[in-house]
Every structure is written in C-alpha cells, then in structure tokens.
Design a protein around this motif. Structure first.
Motif, PDB file in Angstrom:
ATOM      1  N   UNK A 129       0.846  -1.190   0.000  1.00  0.00           N
ATOM      2  CA  UNK A 129       0.000   0.000   0.000  1.00  0.00           C
ATOM      3  C   UNK A 129       0.883   1.242   0.000  1.00  0.00           C
ATOM      4  N   UNK A 130       0.637   2.130  -0.950  1.00  0.00           N
ATOM      5  CA  UNK A 130       1.450   3.333  -1.129  1.00  0.00           C
ATOM      6  C   UNK A 130       0.571   4.559  -0.972  1.00  0.00           C
ATOM      7  N   UNK A 131       1.039   5.531  -0.215  1.00  0.00           N
ATOM      8  CA  UNK A 131       0.346   6.809  -0.073  1.00  0.00           C
ATOM      9  C   UNK A 131       1.187   7.905  -0.707  1.00  0.00           C
ATOM     10  N   UNK A 132       0.579   8.643  -1.629  1.00  0.00           N
ATOM     11  CA  UNK A 132       1.182   9.847  -2.195  1.00  0.00           C
ATOM     12  C   UNK A 132       0.408  11.029  -1.622  1.00  0.00           C
ATOM     13  N   UNK A 133       0.942  11.625  -0.542  1.00  0.00           N
ATOM     14  CA  UNK A 133       0.219  12.684   0.146  1.00  0.00           C
ATOM     15  C   UNK A 133       0.598  14.046  -0.441  1.00  0.00           C
ATOM     16  N   UNK A 134      -0.410  14.861  -0.709  1.00  0.00           N
ATOM     17  CA  UNK A 134      -0.191  16.098  -1.452  1.00  0.00           C
ATOM     18  C   UNK A 134       0.051  15.770  -2.908  1.00  0.00           C
ATOM     19  N   UNK A 135      -0.753  14.852  -3.439  1.00  0.00           N
ATOM     20  CA  UNK A 135      -0.488  14.266  -4.761  1.00  0.00           C
ATOM     21  C   UNK A 135      -0.677  15.242  -5.907  1.00  0.00           C
ATOM     22  N   UNK A 136      -1.401  16.356  -5.679  1.00  0.00           N
ATOM     23  CA  UNK A 136      -1.641  17.292  -6.769  1.00  0.00           C
ATOM     24  C   UNK A 136      -2.353  16.614  -7.921  1.00  0.00           C
ATOM     25  N   UNK A 137      -1.825  16.793  -9.110  1.00  0.00           N
ATOM     26  CA  UNK A 137      -2.457  16.204 -10.298  1.00  0.00           C
ATOM     27  C   UNK A 137      -2.097  14.740 -10.503  1.00  0.00           C
ATOM     28  N   UNK A 138      -1.364  14.146  -9.559  1.00  0.00           N
ATOM     29  CA  UNK A 138      -1.183  12.694  -9.557  1.00  0.00           C
ATOM     30  C   UNK A 138       0.033  12.159 -10.283  1.00  0.00           C
TER      31      UNK A 138
ATOM     32  N   UNK B 231      -2.253   1.942  -4.578  1.00  0.00           N
ATOM     33  CA  UNK B 231      -1.758   3.297  -4.381  1.00  0.00           C
ATOM     34  C   UNK B 231      -2.915   4.259  -4.124  1.00  0.00           C
ATOM     35  N   UNK B 232      -2.719   5.133  -3.143  1.00  0.00           N
ATOM     36  CA  UNK B 232      -3.705   6.154  -2.801  1.00  0.00           C
ATOM     37  C   UNK B 232      -3.076   7.530  -2.979  1.00  0.00           C
ATOM     38  N   UNK B 233      -3.716   8.365  -3.786  1.00  0.00           N
ATOM     39  CA  UNK B 233      -3.317   9.758  -3.911  1.00  0.00           C
ATOM     40  C   UNK B 233      -4.227  10.609  -3.047  1.00  0.00           C
ATOM     41  N   UNK B 234      -3.649  11.479  -2.222  1.00  0.00           N
ATOM     42  CA  UNK B 234      -4.449  12.291  -1.303  1.00  0.00           C
ATOM     43  C   UNK B 234      -4.024  13.751  -1.402  1.00  0.00           C
ATOM     44  N   UNK B 235      -5.015  14.628  -1.374  1.00  0.00           N
ATOM     45  CA  UNK B 235      -4.740  16.061  -1.471  1.00  0.00           C
ATOM     46  C   UNK B 235      -5.957  16.814  -0.937  1.00  0.00           C
ATOM     47  N   UNK B 236      -5.726  18.060  -0.500  1.00  0.00           N
ATOM     48  CA  UNK B 236      -6.837  18.903  -0.048  1.00  0.00           C
ATOM     49  C   UNK B 236      -7.559  19.577  -1.204  1.00  0.00           C
ATOM     50  N   UNK B 237      -6.871  19.728  -2.333  1.00  0.00           N
ATOM     51  CA  UNK B 237      -7.412  20.464  -3.472  1.00  0.00           C
ATOM     52  C   UNK B 237      -8.236  19.525  -4.356  1.00  0.00           C
ATOM     53  N   UNK B 238      -9.544  19.737  -4.364  1.00  0.00           N
ATOM     54  CA  UNK B 238     -10.443  18.851  -5.110  1.00  0.00           C
ATOM     55  C   UNK B 238     -10.192  18.951  -6.609  1.00  0.00           C
ATOM     56  N   UNK B 239      -9.885  20.152  -7.106  1.00  0.00           N
ATOM     57  CA  UNK B 239      -9.621  20.320  -8.535  1.00  0.00           C
ATOM     58  C   UNK B 239      -8.385  19.531  -8.950  1.00  0.00           C
ATOM     59  N   UNK B 240      -7.354  19.542  -8.116  1.00  0.00           N
ATOM     60  CA  UNK B 240      -6.172  18.735  -8.410  1.00  0.00           C
ATOM     61  C   UNK B 240      -6.511  17.253  -8.426  1.00  0.00           C
ATOM     62  N   UNK B 241      -7.369  16.823  -7.507  1.00  0.00           N
ATOM     63  CA  UNK B 241      -7.759  15.418  -7.474  1.00  0.00           C
ATOM     64  C   UNK B 241      -8.539  15.018  -8.722  1.00  0.00           C
ATOM     65  N   UNK B 242      -9.308  15.943  -9.275  1.00  0.00           N
ATOM     66  CA  UNK B 242      -9.998  15.657 -10.535  1.00  0.00           C
ATOM     67  C   UNK B 242      -8.999  15.412 -11.659  1.00  0.00           C
ATOM     68  N   UNK B 243      -7.933  16.227 -11.677  1.00  0.00           N
ATOM     69  CA  UNK B 243      -6.882  16.020 -12.679  1.00  0.00           C
ATOM     70  C   UNK B 243      -6.187  14.685 -12.454  1.00  0.00           C
ATOM     71  N   UNK B 244      -5.955  14.346 -11.192  1.00  0.00           N
ATOM     72  CA  UNK B 244      -5.317  13.067 -10.881  1.00  0.00           C
ATOM     73  C   UNK B 244      -6.193  11.900 -11.342  1.00  0.00           C
ATOM     74  N   UNK B 245      -7.485  12.009 -11.123  1.00  0.00           N
ATOM     75  CA  UNK B 245      -8.398  10.946 -11.561  1.00  0.00           C
ATOM     76  C   UNK B 245      -8.357  10.793 -13.080  1.00  0.00           C
ATOM     77  N   UNK B 246      -8.353  11.911 -13.806  1.00  0.00           N
ATOM     78  CA  UNK B 246      -8.280  11.849 -15.262  1.00  0.00           C
ATOM     79  C   UNK B 246      -6.972  11.196 -15.709  1.00  0.00           C
TER      80      UNK B 246
END
Length: 249
Positions: free
Chosen positions: A16-25, A39-54
């Motif tokens: 299990x890997x955590x990328x904290x403050x992942x931004x756009x991933x 792997x889990x990408x985590x960030x406070x910025x929802x817009x960045x997480x949308x980019x990471x999901x894409x």
C-alpha cells in the motif's frame, strides 16, 4: 516530472502506497505502474484530485499500470484520515514547504507508515530556492505559497526525530532551476513573457520525449543546481524508549 527514484525502493506486489499532497497525480500514476501495488493519492485540493483521476483513468485505458488498484482521497497532511501503520511506502513530494505546521505534518506522515518501511520526502533545495526568494518578493506567495526554505541537514534531523532514519538523498531537476529564476525576474505570475514561454516549451519537450542530451545535462548539473532535494528514510522498527527499556531489562 517524476522526482522520486523508485529504483531505490523495495516495493512488492500488494504493498500500500500513499502519495500525500499528490496534486495532479504524477507520483500516484508513476507508483501505479509498479507491479500489483495499491496506491492512494491524497490532497486537499479537489480540482487537483480531478486532474489526478483523469490521469489515472488515462493509464487504465492505455493499460499503463502494474495490475494493481488506485484510489483518491481528500485529506489534510496535518490530520490524515488513515489508521496508524497502514502504508508500506509514503511519498510526500514538494508539500512541506507549503505547510505552516510542518512538525505536525511530519508526525502524521510517519504515523501512517509501517515500521521498517520507506518514506520519501522532497522539498525545494536551499540555494536554488533562496535565489528565487531574492529575485522576487512575490515568489513565496506564488506556486500556492512557500512558507519556508529547508536546509538538508536541518530537515533530515527533524525527520529523524519523528522516528525515522535517513538512508540516502539526491538532487533533481537542475534544468528546471533557471526556469524559475527567469520567472522570478519577469514576475512569477506573468503568463505573457516570451522567454519564460520558450523555456517552458523546452521543459515540456524534455518531459515528453526524454532526449539523451537534456537527461545528460540534468544528471550532470543536479549535484550543483538540482532544484529539488529528495530524502529517503526508513521508519524505525522499535522506538527509542523501548530500546532503553530492553537495555535496562
């Protein structure tokens, strides 16, 4: 642009890997390419997480992954919503320089890491960052705000006091340092500077095509001009207090 050297890390299928403050991933996606990881990408910025999901969806469509699974979470690095000792690797790249209470952030990052497992921290290197601050009074407010500059020994000492030990470091992205100096000279938030635009095109070309000449120059200059400091640590298996107790027994 990948800052972490994954070849330095012993990652196994199922980890299990955590990328904290992942931004756009970028590191989340790079980790997803490892064999069979979760792997889990985590960030406070929802817009960045949308980019990471894409980005991760794109990897899925192309089959550019190691057969594992990915997830994303909204999370504050100073109050992580994960149990103690639940990750086999934690990556925190270019995050701590933004956090007012970095002591709490370091404690939380180490808390969720399993004993004996690796932690990778990257921050802007002292000299290139100090030059940026000297060239522009607005720089530390740009790029989502930098609140401090770290020296390697000072940061390493603080991380080791949280219950880790340093096992290595390197510097990265030397060809990016002049780009930021140029941005600071013309104004860090300007988007119409021709020279900055041309340099940005060069960096994008380098990232996309990885030509040998820029790779060679980057590696050659990293010890001197590397923009990022990358520190590799291992979480202690036994706390010092327990070591003392065992010795007394």
């Amino acid at each position: 642009m990948i800052t972490v050297d994954f070849s330095r890390l012993s990652v196994r299928p199922g980890d299990r890997i955590l990328d904290i403050g992942c931004g756009s991933g970028r590191h989340t996606a790079a980790a997803y390419r490892l064999d069979g990881v979760r792997v889990t990408g985590a960030d406070l910025n929802v817009e960045d997480l949308k980019e990471a999901r894409a980005r991760l969806d794109f990897h899925d469509r192309l089959g550019e992954h190691g057969g594992g699974v990915w997830s994303l979470a909204v999370a504050d690095v100073t109050a992580l919503p994960f149990p103690d000792a639940c990750f086999d690797l934690v990556i925190c790249s270019e995050v701590l320089e933004h956090i007012p209470d970095d002591e709490l952030a370091m404690t939380e990052i180490v808390r969720v890491l399993k004993p004996g497992k690796p932690l990778v921290i990257s921050v802007p290197r002292y000299l290139p960052e100090r030059i940026c601050w000297a060239l522009s009074a607005d720089y530390f407010n740009a790029n989502q705000g930098h609140v401090r500059i770290y020296r390697k020994n000072g940061l390493t000492d603080r991380l080791e006091r949280t219950g880790t030990r340093c096992v290595g470091h390197h510097y990265a992205h030397s060809i990016h340092a002049p780009y930021w100096w140029l941005k600071c000279l013309v104004g860090p938030t300007r988007t119409d500077a021709v020279a900055v635009g041309l340099y940005h095109r060069l960096l994008v070309w380098d990232i996309m095509h990885k030509p040998w000449i820029t790779r060679f120059i980057d590696r050659l200059l990293n010890p001197i001009l590397g923009k990022s400091l990358v520190i590799y640590l291992i979480k202690n298996s036994i706390k010092k207090g327990l070591d003392i107790k065992v010795a007394l027994d």
